[in-house]
Design a protein around this motif. Structure first.
Motif, mmCIF file in Angstrom:
data_model
loop_
_atom_site.group_PDB
_atom_site.id
_atom_site.type_symbol
_atom_site.label_atom_id
_atom_site.label_comp_id
_atom_site.label_asym_id
_atom_site.label_seq_id
_atom_site.Cartn_x
_atom_site.Cartn_y
_atom_site.Cartn_z
ATOM 1 N N ILE A 43 0.345 -1.214 -0.018
ATOM 2 C CA ILE A 43 -0.155 0.409 0.305
ATOM 3 C C ILE A 43 0.712 0.988 0.416
ATOM 4 O O ILE A 43 0.402 2.335 -0.288
ATOM 5 C CB ILE A 43 -1.236 -0.013 1.028
ATOM 6 C CG1 ILE A 43 -2.371 0.821 0.957
ATOM 7 C CG2 ILE A 43 -0.637 0.592 2.755
ATOM 8 C CD1 ILE A 43 -3.431 1.178 1.992
ATOM 9 N N LEU A 44 2.293 1.765 0.639
ATOM 10 C CA LEU A 44 3.293 1.986 0.273
ATOM 11 C C LEU A 44 3.316 3.047 -1.005
ATOM 12 O O LEU A 44 3.265 3.787 -1.528
ATOM 13 C CB LEU A 44 3.933 1.887 0.655
ATOM 14 C CG LEU A 44 4.387 1.812 2.714
ATOM 15 C CD1 LEU A 44 5.915 0.948 2.757
ATOM 16 C CD2 LEU A 44 4.538 3.571 3.180
ATOM 17 N N GLY A 45 3.287 1.533 -1.987
ATOM 18 C CA GLY A 45 3.117 2.121 -3.715
ATOM 19 C C GLY A 45 1.990 3.094 -4.296
ATOM 20 O O GLY A 45 1.746 3.246 -4.787
ATOM 21 N N GLN A 46 0.511 1.591 -3.546
ATOM 22 C CA GLN A 46 -0.388 2.149 -3.951
ATOM 23 C C GLN A 46 -1.461 3.448 -3.476
ATOM 24 O O GLN A 46 -1.286 4.328 -4.064
ATOM 25 C CB GLN A 46 -1.644 0.733 -3.481
ATOM 26 C CG GLN A 46 -1.158 0.030 -3.675
ATOM 27 C CD GLN A 46 -1.619 -1.446 -3.377
ATOM 28 O OE1 GLN A 46 -2.667 -1.463 -2.733
ATOM 29 N NE2 GLN A 46 -1.355 -2.755 -4.509
ATOM 30 N N GLN A 47 -1.063 3.624 -1.563
ATOM 31 C CA GLN A 47 -1.946 4.817 -1.799
ATOM 32 C C GLN A 47 -0.673 5.640 -0.653
ATOM 33 O O GLN A 47 -0.543 5.818 0.364
ATOM 34 C CB GLN A 47 -3.584 4.350 -0.758
ATOM 35 C CG GLN A 47 -4.293 3.837 -1.724
ATOM 36 C CD GLN A 47 -4.957 3.730 -0.652
ATOM 37 O OE1 GLN A 47 -5.505 4.402 0.419
ATOM 38 N NE2 GLN A 47 -5.426 2.350 -0.222
ATOM 39 N N PRO A 48 0.379 6.274 -1.414
ATOM 40 C CA PRO A 48 1.701 6.846 0.222
ATOM 41 C C PRO A 48 0.975 7.885 1.065
ATOM 42 O O PRO A 48 1.934 8.315 2.089
ATOM 43 C CB PRO A 48 3.008 7.042 -1.518
ATOM 44 C CG PRO A 48 1.878 6.791 -2.404
ATOM 45 C CD PRO A 48 0.937 5.713 -2.720
ATOM 46 N N LYS A 49 0.227 8.741 0.236
ATOM 47 C CA LYS A 49 0.133 10.033 0.752
ATOM 48 C C LYS A 49 -1.060 9.577 1.849
ATOM 49 O O LYS A 49 -0.838 9.908 2.897
ATOM 50 C CB LYS A 49 -0.801 11.072 -0.489
ATOM 51 C CG LYS A 49 -1.584 12.039 0.342
ATOM 52 C CD LYS A 49 -2.732 12.176 -0.415
ATOM 53 C CE LYS A 49 -4.012 13.884 -0.272
ATOM 54 N NZ LYS A 49 -4.813 14.288 -0.834
ATOM 55 N N ALA A 50 -1.543 9.007 1.799
ATOM 56 C CA ALA A 50 -2.518 7.988 3.319
ATOM 57 C C ALA A 50 -1.645 7.447 3.376
ATOM 58 O O ALA A 50 -1.478 7.686 5.274
ATOM 59 C CB ALA A 50 -3.633 6.830 2.323
ATOM 60 N N VAL A 51 -0.425 6.277 3.793
ATOM 61 C CA VAL A 51 0.585 6.474 4.585
ATOM 62 C C VAL A 51 1.324 7.448 4.957
ATOM 63 O O VAL A 51 0.969 7.760 6.709
ATOM 64 C CB VAL A 51 1.222 4.924 3.910
ATOM 65 C CG1 VAL A 51 2.225 4.117 5.335
ATOM 66 C CG2 VAL A 51 0.267 3.814 3.980
ATOM 67 N N ILE A 52 1.694 8.800 4.283
ATOM 68 C CA ILE A 52 2.510 9.198 4.781
ATOM 69 C C ILE A 52 1.467 10.457 6.073
ATOM 70 O O ILE A 52 2.116 10.670 6.852
ATOM 71 C CB ILE A 52 3.134 10.493 3.747
ATOM 72 C CG1 ILE A 52 3.644 9.426 3.076
ATOM 73 C CG2 ILE A 52 3.607 11.462 4.711
ATOM 74 C CD1 ILE A 52 4.338 10.032 1.816
#
Length: 323
Positions: free
Chosen positions: A62-71
């Motif tokens: 998911i870091l590659g799929q939704q990096p904004k959400a994780v950050i």
């Protein structure tokens, strides 16, 4: 083995009940859990080792799929909760040992219980696991740094020593768990079934020991600490939710980050308090109470969101049928 697996699942689902029960027993019979105090860091290490056993590369896709959400989730975790803790310490003019304890739990990464609560709340579970994992892996650097910034005016803080402690009791066990899972996957997959039981037993023993060791101070300031913990947790949910909304994340991510921000790795808070503030046992109390309360509040929040999810789903189905 099947009986143990079912027991483990039951205990995991009813964690809040066991946490509250052992907190009460620890308060009523403080001497019964004195033997646990020297073992607190080892018990937390066992929990972190179990977390490592459950991690896989897929958890980080998911870091590659939704990096904004994780950050956003990780930044919110280490910005919102310590800031709320500091504001509450000032607003309530807390005694130094209680203020430091509240800020300490606020500086910890997200707790693994948030993953379960996110699942029950119909949130984004992969996002929850990623934010918990990343914030935990960053904890050796960010927790001491954030804690020092907000708490140094009350007590002397040794951020370097805390960095070493977190690396030893969090990162090392996680790495060992990941490696064991990689090379002995069949055996570790079987062991994962009993992890909830091991984790719950470890945490409730820690809670009982801390509550028992601080009985006198809890009698004196328990209502104040409990009120601050409830506010800390509740404001964490609210501001985590709003941070995700302001950043334009979808509703399931808003729920997820609310849970991630509001729920802390309070066991780590207890362990750090016992290691670095042994002369002030009450420093560990906010973390112990937080451990009880955030599971109760999280379960209530998940129940509300799950019910809302079902209502919305039914309303959409009815609207589709009408059209």
């Amino acid at each position: 083995m099947e009986a143990i697996r079912k027991l483990s699942q039951f205990v995991g689902k009813t964690f809040a009940l066991w946490a509250a029960l052992f907190a009460f027993v620890g308060f009523m019979s403080p001497d019964a859990f004195k033997w646990v105090l020297p073992l607190v860091t080892y018990l937390l290490g066992i929990i972190m080792f179990g977390m490592g056993l459950t991690l896989s590369p897929d958890d980080f896709k998911i870091l590659g799929q939704q990096p904004k959400a994780v950050i956003v989730g990780v930044i919110a975790q280490f910005a919102i909760m310590p800031s709320i803790a500091f504001a509450l310490a000032k607003a309530f003019d807390l005694p130094p040992d209680i203020a430091v304890g509240v800020i300490l739990v606020g500086s910890c990464p997200g707790g693994t219980a948030s993953n379960v609560i996110t699942y029950l709340a119909k949130g984004n579970v992969p996002l929850s696991v990623a934010v918990t994992s990343v914030s935990t892996l960053l904890a050796p650097v960010l927790t001491p740094a954030v804690f020092y910034v907000f708490a140094n005016q009350w007590l002397q803080i040794n951020a370097g020593s805390m960095f070493i402690s977190i690396a030893q009791i969090v990162i090392l066990p996680i790495v060992l768990g990941v490696l064991l899972h990689k090379f002995f996957r069949k055996q570790t997959d079987a062991a994962v079934e009993v992890l909830p039981l091991v984790s719950v037993v470890s945490i409730v023993l820690i809670i009982a020991a801390v509550v028992g060791a601080s009985k006198g101070r809890i009698i004196e300031s328990g209502a104040l600490i409990f009120a601050v913990v409830i506010l800390h947790n509740g404001l964490g949910y609210l501001l985590g939710f709003l941070a995700a909304r302001v950043m334009g994340l979808p509703y399931d991510a808003q729920k997820t980050l609310a849970v991630e921000v509001g729920m802390q790795n309070s066991g780590l808070g207890v362990a750090l308090a016992k290691l670095h503030f042994a002369a002030l046992p009450v420093v560990a109390v906010p973390s112990a109470i937080f451990s009880v309360w955030h599971n109760i509040s999280g379960a209530l929040l998940a129940t509300y969101w799950a019910a809302k999810f079902e209502r919305d789903k039914q309303a959409k189905a009815e609207q589709t049928n009408q059209s």
